[in-house]
Design a protein around this motif. Structure first.
Motif, PDB file in Angstrom:
ATOM      1  N   LEU A   1      -8.251 -10.053  -6.860  1.00 11.86           N
ATOM      2  CA  LEU A   1      -7.103  -9.914  -5.970  1.00 11.86           C
ATOM      3  C   LEU A   1      -6.373  -8.601  -6.219  1.00 11.86           C
ATOM      4  N   ILE A   2      -6.223  -8.232  -7.487  1.00 10.19           N
ATOM      5  CA  ILE A   2      -5.590  -6.953  -7.826  1.00 10.19           C
ATOM      6  C   ILE A   2      -6.411  -5.799  -7.261  1.00 10.19           C
ATOM      7  N   GLY A   3      -7.741  -5.880  -7.412  1.00 11.49           N
ATOM      8  CA  GLY A   3      -8.603  -4.834  -6.865  1.00 11.49           C
ATOM      9  C   GLY A   3      -8.506  -4.747  -5.357  1.00 11.49           C
ATOM     10  N   PHE A   4      -8.412  -5.908  -4.692  1.00  9.94           N
ATOM     11  CA  PHE A   4      -8.270  -5.929  -3.235  1.00  9.94           C
ATOM     12  C   PHE A   4      -6.973  -5.269  -2.797  1.00  9.94           C
ATOM     13  N   LEU A   5      -5.882  -5.571  -3.497  1.00 15.05           N
ATOM     14  CA  LEU A   5      -4.588  -4.998  -3.142  1.00 15.05           C
ATOM     15  C   LEU A   5      -4.548  -3.494  -3.388  1.00 15.05           C
ATOM     16  N   MET A   6      -5.096  -3.050  -4.512  1.00 15.46           N
ATOM     17  CA  MET A   6      -4.981  -1.646  -4.900  1.00 15.46           C
ATOM     18  C   MET A   6      -5.947  -0.745  -4.148  1.00 15.46           C
TER      19      MET A   6
ATOM     20  N   LEU B   1      -3.649  -1.765   0.258  1.00 17.53           N
ATOM     21  CA  LEU B   1      -2.662  -0.688   0.185  1.00 17.53           C
ATOM     22  C   LEU B   1      -3.161   0.607   0.832  1.00 17.53           C
ATOM     23  N   PRO B   2      -4.424   1.038   0.598  1.00 19.50           N
ATOM     24  CA  PRO B   2      -4.909   2.223   1.314  1.00 19.50           C
ATOM     25  C   PRO B   2      -4.929   2.052   2.826  1.00 19.50           C
TER      26      PRO B   2
ATOM     27  N   PHE C   1      -2.259   3.766   7.834  1.00 19.70           N
ATOM     28  CA  PHE C   1      -1.525   3.497   9.066  1.00 19.70           C
ATOM     29  C   PHE C   1      -0.228   4.297   9.113  1.00 19.70           C
ATOM     30  N   VAL C   2       0.473   4.376   7.994  1.00 21.40           N
ATOM     31  CA  VAL C   2       1.713   5.148   7.934  1.00 21.40           C
ATOM     32  C   VAL C   2       1.421   6.640   8.090  1.00 21.40           C
ATOM     33  N   ILE C   3       0.391   7.127   7.406  1.00 21.52           N
ATOM     34  CA  ILE C   3       0.046   8.552   7.452  1.00 21.52           C
ATOM     35  C   ILE C   3      -0.375   8.973   8.858  1.00 21.52           C
ATOM     36  N   SER C   4      -0.941   8.042   9.637  1.00 24.10           N
ATOM     37  CA  SER C   4      -1.398   8.388  10.988  1.00 24.10           C
ATOM     38  C   SER C   4      -0.247   8.797  11.902  1.00 24.10           C
ATOM     39  N   PHE C   5       0.979   8.505  11.521  1.00 24.25           N
ATOM     40  CA  PHE C   5       2.148   8.897  12.311  1.00 24.25           C
ATOM     41  C   PHE C   5       2.852  10.115  11.698  1.00 24.25           C
ATOM     42  N   SER C   6       2.118  10.902  10.925  1.00 23.69           N
ATOM     43  CA  SER C   6       2.702  12.081  10.289  1.00 23.69           C
ATOM     44  C   SER C   6       1.778  13.279  10.492  1.00 23.69           C
ATOM     45  N   ASP C   7       2.281  14.467  10.106  1.00 25.52           N
ATOM     46  CA  ASP C   7       1.451  15.674  10.156  1.00 25.52           C
ATOM     47  C   ASP C   7       1.123  16.155   8.752  1.00 25.52           C
TER      48      ASP C   7
END
Length: 294
Positions: free
Chosen positions: A23-28, A32-33, A38-44
Motif C-alpha cells: 500500500l505504501i508503494g502504491f501511494l508513493m 501520488l505521481p 494532473f496538477v502539473i498539467s495545468f502549469s507551464d
C-alpha cells in the motif's frame, strides 16, 4: 497490552499488516505521481522556472499543435493495424497448438520466448533483419528479383516495420491466453457436433469462437491498452523517425518531458492519453454484453 492482544486474533489485522508495504508503494509510486501529474498539467513548469498555473492553456495548445495531431494519427494507425492482425494470428496459432502434435511443448515455448526476451535484444535482431544492405529480409527478396526498400528509414515503410516487430513480440502472450481459453471449452460440444456431422469450420465458427468470446474480449482490451502505450519499440528502432512517421503519443510525451523539459505540456498529453484509453475501454465493456457469451 490487553487492547492490542485481541487484534492478533483478527484476520483483518494480519491482512492489513501484510498489505501495508504494498500500500505504501502504491501511494508513493503510483497514486501520488498520478495526482501530481494532473496538477502539473495545468502549469507551464519546465524544471527551471518557478511553478505557476496557466489554467487550461496546455490543453488548448495540444489541439493546435500539428505534431500532436500527427502523433495521434500515428498512434491510431498503429493500434488499428497491430491489434486485429495480432489477435487473428495469435488465435490461429493457439488453435493449431491446441492439437495433439509432436513436440507441442517445444512449439509453445518457442512462440512464447519473444515475450520474455529483452526489447533491446529484439530491436537489435529486427534492425539487422530490416537492414537495407545486408539484412535478411532484403536478401530473401533478392531471390525473387525484388529490390527491398530501406525499411526503417523510409517514411512509407517505417511504421509497418515497427508494427510487424510489435506483433511478433506480443504474439506469444496472446497465444497463451487464447490457448488457456480453448482448453477450458468442454470436449462434449465438439463430440456432439461430430455426431451431427459438422465440418471443422462449422465447429470453429459455431462452437469455438462463441465460447471463446470472453477470452477474446480480454485479449482485445489488453491489446488496445498496450498499443496506445507503445514506446520501447519506437524508441529503440526508429526514435520516432523518419519525419516523425513512427512517432507515437507516448514517445512524444517522453520527448516533451525529458528532452524539451516541458513538464506541464507533457503532463497534459499524458492525461489526454489516459482519457482516450478510458473512453475506449468503457465502450468495449458496454458493447461486450452484446457479443460475449458466458
Amino acid at each position: 497490552m490487553k487492547s492490542i492482544k485481541p487484534l492478533l486474533y483478527k484476520d483483518g489485522f494480519w491482512a492489513f499488516l501484510m498489505l501495508f508495504p504494498n500500500l505504501i508503494g502504491f501511494l508513493m509510486f503510483l497514486l501520488l505521481p498520478v495526482l501530481a501529474t494532473f496538477v502539473i498539467s495545468f502549469s507551464d513548469w519546465n524544471l527551471t522556472n518557478s511553478f505557476h498555473f496557466n489554467g487550461i492553456d496546455n490543453y488548448k495548445e495540444l489541439f493546435q499543435d500539428p505534431v500532436f495531431i500527427q502523433v495521434m494519427g500515428n498512434t491510431f494507425y498503429f493500434t488499428l493495424a497491430s491489434v486485429p492482425i495480432g489477435i487473428v494470428i495469435s488465435l490461429l496459432l493457439a488453435v493449431i497448438l491446441n492439437q495433439k502434435l509432436r513436440f507441442i511443448r517445444f512449439y509453445r515455448a518457442a512462440f512464447f520466448i519473444p515475450v520474455i526476451s529483452s526489447m533491446v535484444a529484439v530491436s537489435v535482431i529486427w534492425q539487422w533483419i530490416y537492414n537495407p544492405e545486408y539484412g535478411l529480409l532484403n536478401y530473401a527478396l533478392s531471390w525473387f528479383g525484388i529490390d527491398g526498400p530501406a525499411w526503417l528509414t523510409d517514411p512509407h515503410w517505417a511504421m509497418p516495420t515497427v508494427i510487424v516487430t510489435s506483433i511478433w513480440k506480443s504474439l506469444g502472450f496472446n497465444m497463451l491466453i487464447f490457448l488457456a481459453g480453448l482448453q477450458s471449452i468442454s470436449d462434449s460440444y465438439y463430440e456432439a457436433a461430430d455426431i451431427e456431422g459438422a465440418k471443422w469450420y462449422s465447429k470453429f465458427w459455431r462452437i469455438t469462437l462463441p465460447l471463446l468470446s470472453p477470452t477474446t474480449f480480454f485479449v482485445t482490451v489488453m491489446s488496445i491498452i498496450n498499443s496506445f502505450q507503445v514506446f520501447d519499440t519506437v524508441y529503440l528502432m526508429t526514435q520516432g523517425g523518419p519525419a516523425r512517421s513512427t512517432s507515437v503519443l507516448v514517445y512524444y510525451i517522453f520527448q516533451n518531458a525529458f528532452q524539451y523539459f516541458h513538464m506541464g505540456y507533457a503532463s497534459a498529453m499524458a492525461y489526454v492519453l489516459f482519457f482516450i484509453v478510458l473512453i475506449i475501454t468503457f465502450i468495449q465493456f458496454w458493447r461486450q454484453k452484446k457479443w460475449s457469451i458466458y
